[in-house]
Structures are given as C-alpha cells and as structure tokens.
Design a protein around this motif. Structure first.
Motif, short mmCIF file in Angstrom:
data_model
loop_
_atom_site.label_atom_id
_atom_site.label_comp_id
_atom_site.label_asym_id
_atom_site.label_seq_id
_atom_site.Cartn_x
_atom_site.Cartn_y
_atom_site.Cartn_z
N GLY A 271 0.84 -1.20 0.00
CA GLY A 271 0.00 0.00 0.00
C GLY A 271 0.87 1.24 0.00
N PRO A 272 0.28 2.42 -0.09
CA PRO A 272 1.06 3.66 -0.01
C PRO A 272 1.77 3.75 1.34
CG PRO A 272 -1.16 4.09 -0.81
CD PRO A 272 -1.15 2.68 -0.33
N ARG A 273 3.01 4.21 1.34
CA ARG A 273 3.76 4.32 2.59
C ARG A 273 3.10 5.32 3.52
NH1 ARG A 273 6.28 1.27 5.28
NH2 ARG A 273 7.65 2.84 6.16
N GLU B 173 -6.87 17.52 -2.93
CA GLU B 173 -7.96 16.54 -2.87
C GLU B 173 -7.56 15.19 -3.48
OE1 GLU B 173 -12.63 16.13 -4.33
OE2 GLU B 173 -11.63 18.08 -4.32
N GLN B 174 -6.80 15.23 -4.56
CA GLN B 174 -6.38 13.99 -5.22
C GLN B 174 -5.38 13.24 -4.34
OE1 GLN B 174 -7.66 12.64 -7.72
NE2 GLN B 174 -6.19 11.38 -8.86
N GLN B 175 -4.45 13.93 -3.78
CA GLN B 175 -3.42 13.30 -2.95
C GLN B 175 -4.01 12.67 -1.69
OE1 GLN B 175 -0.88 16.67 -2.48
NE2 GLN B 175 0.23 16.33 -4.40
N HIS C 43 -5.23 7.73 1.26
CA HIS C 43 -5.67 7.19 2.54
C HIS C 43 -6.97 6.38 2.43
CE1 HIS C 43 -2.59 9.18 4.87
NE2 HIS C 43 -2.81 10.28 4.21
N GLN C 44 -7.37 6.07 1.22
CA GLN C 44 -8.56 5.24 1.02
C GLN C 44 -8.26 3.75 1.19
OE1 GLN C 44 -10.26 6.30 -2.80
NE2 GLN C 44 -10.86 8.34 -2.10
N VAL C 45 -6.99 3.42 1.32
CA VAL C 45 -6.57 2.04 1.60
C VAL C 45 -5.58 2.07 2.77
CG1 VAL C 45 -6.87 1.26 -0.78
CG2 VAL C 45 -4.65 2.15 -0.05
N LYS D 29 5.46 10.49 -6.56
CA LYS D 29 5.13 9.52 -5.51
C LYS D 29 3.63 9.49 -5.23
CE LYS D 29 8.11 9.03 -2.33
NZ LYS D 29 9.03 9.12 -1.15
N PHE D 30 3.03 10.67 -5.10
CA PHE D 30 1.59 10.71 -4.83
C PHE D 30 0.78 10.20 -6.01
CE2 PHE D 30 2.69 14.34 -1.79
CZ PHE D 30 2.68 13.50 -0.69
N ALA D 31 1.26 10.46 -7.22
CA ALA D 31 0.57 9.95 -8.41
C ALA D 31 0.58 8.43 -8.43
CB ALA D 31 1.23 10.51 -9.68
N TYR D 32 1.70 7.83 -8.07
CA TYR D 32 1.79 6.37 -7.99
C TYR D 32 0.86 5.83 -6.89
CZ TYR D 32 5.91 6.06 -11.05
OH TYR D 32 6.76 6.09 -12.12
#
Length: 201
Positions: A110-112, A124-126, A130-132, A153-156
């Motif tokens: 998941g995202p770090r 809002e996109q970034q 936190h949805q996972v 990083k945030f795009a990934y």
C-alpha cells in the motif's frame, strides 16, 4: 472481493508467519541496534493510516540521537550508524512493521504511511492515498522510492488505490524483493532519507 476480504486475510496470515519465522533475526537486530543506538533499537512515530486514522508506526532505528552544541539533532548523514546503514540498505528496518500489519494499522502492500503534519498539505487527489491501508512497500517504492519527486510519488499512490488487485500486489511484492537485493532507491539525490514535503505551492 479481494479488496474487502482477501487482502486482509493475506496480511494477517503473512504477518503472523513472518514474525514467527523471523523472530531470531528480529532479536539479533534488536540487540545490535540497542548497542549501536545507546539503548534505543526501535523508532516509533505517529502516522496516518486508513481514512487518516492515526496509529503508532514501529521500525528499527537506524540513526542515533547525537546533537550539536546548541542541542539540535545532527544531520541524518552524521547520525546514521554503521549497523543502521546496513539495516537500512537491506530494508531490514521495515520488519517490525509486520506487527502493525497484524494489528490492522497497515497492509503488506500500500502507499507508505507519511507524517501526520503532511495531512493539511495534500490536495484533494493526494488525500485519496488514505482510502486504503498504508503498506510496508508499495507501487511508489518499486518505482523509485526516495529518488522520485513527491508529485510522482503521490501519483503512484493514487494509481495504486484505483488499480488495487491481487495481481498488482504480487507484482509489487516480487519487485520489492528484486529492488531490495539491488538496493535501489534508498536515498534521494541530496539526502540519506527523503526531503520533507512542503505542500503543492
């Protein structure tokens, strides 16, 4: 189905097995870092997780707490101990996070989890990262880790949220093993860690 149930089942099973199998290694690293860091082998810090719920992340501590004459912490590069450098280069510092996975704070993939202080800085996109549950490794980590920009990083991270699947998680796991063996992406171009996120300007 995988997002709702399968992923968590795999996380719990793998984390429990990992903690049992790796317990001798965890004990050895704890003792080595205890001596290297003057009695402080673990790094604990509050991080935001699923739906921005804050939890305590646990890692092996790779830097000591040496300070200058004015009481300020020395630069990261000067506080990174020889033992800590090895632990960090081999990504062994991440192993205690298996406990966070077992508790449900994190996932294997998941995202770090980043700093709590970054929460007001996201657009809002970034914020969708936190949805996972945050992960020990993730899509951004296998695509550059600390050598890519915050924007990349945030795009990934958001791409991972939108494309989460068992196949993608397996791909990230295999790439993580390969990247760890090759020791890629550990440091940024200007620091032994990642520079702080200052917002989107």
């Amino acid at each position: 189905m995988y997002r709702a149930f399968g992923k968590r089942l795999i996380d719990v099973t793998a984390a429990a097995a990992g903690l049992m199998v790796l317990s001798p290694l965890l004990l050895i690293l704890t003792l080595l870092l205890w001596f290297a860091n003057g009695g402080f082998p673990f790094f604990r810090q509050l991080r935001p997780g699923l739906h921005e719920r804050v939890f305590t992340l646990v890692k092996f501590k790779t830097m000591n707490d040496r300070r200058d004459a004015s009481g300020q912490l020395l630069p990261d590069s000067e506080r990174l101990t020889p033992v800590g450098r090895f632990v960090r280069k081999t990504s062994l510092d991440e192993l205690p996070q298996l406990w966070n996975v077992l508790r449900g704070d994190m996932s294997l993939i998941g995202p770090r989890p980043l700093l709590v202080e970054y929460l007001p800085l996201y657009n809002e996109q970034q914020q969708r990262r936190h949805q996972v549950r945050p992960g020990i490794t993730g899509w951004a980590q296998v695509n550059g880790r600390n050598t890519i920009s915050w924007t990349q990083k945030f795009a990934y991270d958001v791409w991972y949220v939108d494309n989460l699947s068992l196949g993608l998680d397996l791909k990230i796991l295999l790439l993580t093993i390969w990247k760890t063996i090759r020791r890629e992406g550990i440091s940024s171009a200007t620091s032994v860690t990642m520079e702080k996120f200052e917002g989107n300007g």
